[in-house]
Design a protein around this motif. Structure first.
Motif, PDB file in Angstrom:
ATOM      1  N   ASP A 291      -1.362  46.273 -15.527  1.00  0.00           N
ATOM      2  CA  ASP A 291      -0.865  46.727 -16.823  1.00  0.00           C
ATOM      3  C   ASP A 291      -1.934  47.544 -17.530  1.00  0.00           C
ATOM      4  O   ASP A 291      -3.110  47.523 -17.140  1.00  0.00           O
ATOM      5  N   TYR A 296      -2.843  42.033 -16.541  1.00  0.00           N
ATOM      6  CA  TYR A 296      -1.742  41.564 -15.712  1.00  0.00           C
ATOM      7  C   TYR A 296      -1.649  42.366 -14.419  1.00  0.00           C
ATOM      8  O   TYR A 296      -1.537  43.596 -14.452  1.00  0.00           O
ATOM      9  N   LEU A 298       0.387  43.051 -10.900  1.00  0.00           N
ATOM     10  CA  LEU A 298       1.611  42.908 -10.118  1.00  0.00           C
ATOM     11  C   LEU A 298       1.226  42.909  -8.650  1.00  0.00           C
ATOM     12  O   LEU A 298       0.490  43.789  -8.198  1.00  0.00           O
ATOM     13  N   THR A 311       5.384  39.417  -7.839  1.00  0.00           N
ATOM     14  CA  THR A 311       4.877  38.405  -8.760  1.00  0.00           C
ATOM     15  C   THR A 311       3.912  39.044  -9.743  1.00  0.00           C
ATOM     16  O   THR A 311       3.140  39.933  -9.380  1.00  0.00           O
ATOM     17  N   LEU A 312       3.947  38.581 -11.001  1.00  0.00           N
ATOM     18  CA  LEU A 312       3.035  39.064 -12.025  1.00  0.00           C
ATOM     19  C   LEU A 312       1.998  37.987 -12.310  1.00  0.00           C
ATOM     20  O   LEU A 312       2.342  36.853 -12.643  1.00  0.00           O
ATOM     21  N   ARG A 313       0.727  38.345 -12.164  1.00  0.00           N
ATOM     22  CA  ARG A 313      -0.376  37.399 -12.367  1.00  0.00           C
ATOM     23  C   ARG A 313      -1.099  37.711 -13.676  1.00  0.00           C
ATOM     24  O   ARG A 313      -1.494  38.852 -13.938  1.00  0.00           O
ATOM     25  N   ASP A 314      -1.264  36.690 -14.533  1.00  0.00           N
ATOM     26  CA  ASP A 314      -2.138  36.786 -15.692  1.00  0.00           C
ATOM     27  C   ASP A 314      -3.547  36.504 -15.203  1.00  0.00           C
ATOM     28  O   ASP A 314      -3.874  35.372 -14.812  1.00  0.00           O
ATOM     29  N   ASP A 320       1.174  32.674 -12.649  1.00  0.00           N
ATOM     30  CA  ASP A 320       2.068  33.565 -11.917  1.00  0.00           C
ATOM     31  C   ASP A 320       3.474  33.477 -12.497  1.00  0.00           C
ATOM     32  O   ASP A 320       3.951  32.393 -12.826  1.00  0.00           O
ATOM     33  N   VAL A 323       8.709  38.163 -10.712  1.00  0.00           N
ATOM     34  CA  VAL A 323       9.384  39.388 -11.143  1.00  0.00           C
ATOM     35  C   VAL A 323      10.667  39.573 -10.349  1.00  0.00           C
ATOM     36  O   VAL A 323      11.727  39.865 -10.898  1.00  0.00           O
ATOM     37  N   VAL A 335       3.932  48.320 -14.794  1.00  0.00           N
ATOM     38  CA  VAL A 335       3.828  47.229 -15.755  1.00  0.00           C
ATOM     39  C   VAL A 335       3.477  47.786 -17.129  1.00  0.00           C
ATOM     40  O   VAL A 335       2.551  48.586 -17.260  1.00  0.00           O
ATOM     41  N   GLY A 339       1.947  42.993 -20.001  1.00  0.00           N
ATOM     42  CA  GLY A 339       2.824  42.426 -18.988  1.00  0.00           C
ATOM     43  C   GLY A 339       4.210  42.100 -19.501  1.00  0.00           C
ATOM     44  O   GLY A 339       4.906  41.243 -18.942  1.00  0.00           O
ATOM     45  N   VAL A 342       8.253  44.851 -16.347  1.00  0.00           N
ATOM     46  CA  VAL A 342       7.897  45.344 -15.017  1.00  0.00           C
ATOM     47  C   VAL A 342       9.097  46.091 -14.467  1.00  0.00           C
ATOM     48  O   VAL A 342      10.221  45.585 -14.483  1.00  0.00           O
TER      49      VAL A 342
END
Length: 368
Positions: A291, A296, A298, A311-314, A320, A323, A335, A339, A342
């Motif tokens: 992002d 964030y 992806l 999957t979106l990871r912080d 996780d 998405v 993104v 975040g 997406v």
């Protein structure tokens, strides 16, 4: 060129982030998942919107893909062979469209087939993509408000791989030349008509330039040496290779704020901090996009080259969020800031109700 960001990669801190890290934010139910599936207990449910539709919501009659989203999540650019996305808009081939999610209106950008995915400026005002022009490839830039051509680059050579600054005033691209031997230049073109060479490479393997929103930082790769570099407009300096001489790396993206560089190396994804020189390791995944704030990531499962789950990871909390549980694809600039959204494309017919067109559609997954 190889002025290191740190004395040696061995002294740069690398922090491992495992896919199974504890979640600080609640999980969400995968799209198309049944009630009671993973993430259903106490989970927040985010929305999903099909983007590749006509103004009235009619589903597209052709394949749509290659989407990017603006940092504020309002506009999405994508390519499509659909003939019904705009009134009287028989495509006759693949075309580039911008959808304004606020107004629900689509606009066509030019009448050429894009050779590679289109890119959109951070403010949503400009779109650029490469086209075939006789024996060369040119990059055309369009103004979204009018649909008119803003610039046509590389009149004497072929060029490709455009990347736009936030306001569209700066454009990074790769210029290919044949004489005296095949090679390429990574160039930065500014709105005042000036241009500069950021890097000259004696081969034509992909360099994947990625420009920051303010146009002051540019990441690129030397595809032959498998090294990643970051150029800074201040002082016209280049740092790298950021991954160290012992690692083979492929660039994914520079975050819009210029703070993070995502690259792939081996089976892992690295998120390099340009200020500290440290790298955050996300093991056994294939990074796809980051992002604009660099928080964030992806990603897709490692070992996948085609459609897969997303999957979106912080990166701060290790959380996780799903998405897409169905096979899907996404590219860079997928993104929005924080975040929140997406964008991706998929042929799955159970992501939204009433998907009966049997083609690839573009979707936006929104997180509350």
């Amino acid at each position: 060129m190889r002025v290191a960001l740190c004395a040696a990669f061995a002294v740069c801190a690398v922090t491992a982030v495992l896919p199974g890290a504890a979640s600080a934010r609640p999980a969400i139910e995968p799209m198309g998942g049944a009630a009671g599936s993973a993430g259903s207990a106490g989970s927040r449910v985010a929305g999903v919107e099909r983007i590749s539709v006509a103004a009235g919501g009619t589903q597209a009659d052709g394949n749509s893909a290659d989407a990017s989203i603006t940092p504020d999540g309002r506009r999405v650019v994508f390519s499509s062979s659909a003939t019904n996305l705009i009134p009287g808009g028989a495509a006759g081939g693949e075309r580039v469209f911008v959808r304004d999610r606020q107004t629900g209106q689509n606009s066509r950008m030019g009448t050429y087939d894009p050779l590679n995915p289109p890119v959109i400026s951070g403010n949503g005002g400009y779109v650029a993509y490469p086209i075939q022009w006789v024996n060369n490839v040119r990059v055309r830039q369009y103004q979204v408000s009018t649909g008119g051509t803003a610039s046509a680059n590389c009149l004497a050579h072929s060029c490709n791989q455009p990347s736009l600054s936030a306001d569209g005033s700066s454009l990074a691209l790769v210029v290919f030349f044949r004489q005296p031997s095949p090679g390429q230049r990574v160039e930065l073109h500014d709105g005042d008509g000036t241009s500069r060479t950021v890097a000259a490479l004696g081969h034509t393997r992909s360099s994947l330039p990625s420009l920051s929103g303010d146009g002051r930082s540019l990441a690129y790769q030397d595809g032959q040496a498998e090294d990643v570099f970051v150029w800074n407009r201040t002082g016209d300096t280049t740092s790298g290779p950021i991954e160290g001489p012992a690692k083979a790396a492929t660039l994914v993206q520079l975050s819009d704020d210029g703070s993070k560089v995502v690259y792939l190396s081996g089976a892992d994804t690295y998120v390099h901090d340009t200020a500290s020189g440290t790298a955050q390791l996300v093991t056994n995944v294939r990074g796809v996009a980051i992002d604009p704030t660099g928080r964030y990531l992806l990603y897709a499962p490692q070992g996948t080259t085609g459609p897969s789950s997303l999957t979106l990871r912080d990166l701060q909390t290790g959380t996780d969020e799903t998405v897409s549980a169905q096979p899907a694809s996404a590219g860079t600039d997928a993104v929005s800031s924080g975040g929140r959204e997406v964008v991706f494309h998929s042929t799955a017919d159970d992501i939204v109700p009433g998907d009966t067109n049997g083609v690839s559609d573009v979707f936006v997954r929104s997180f509350a």
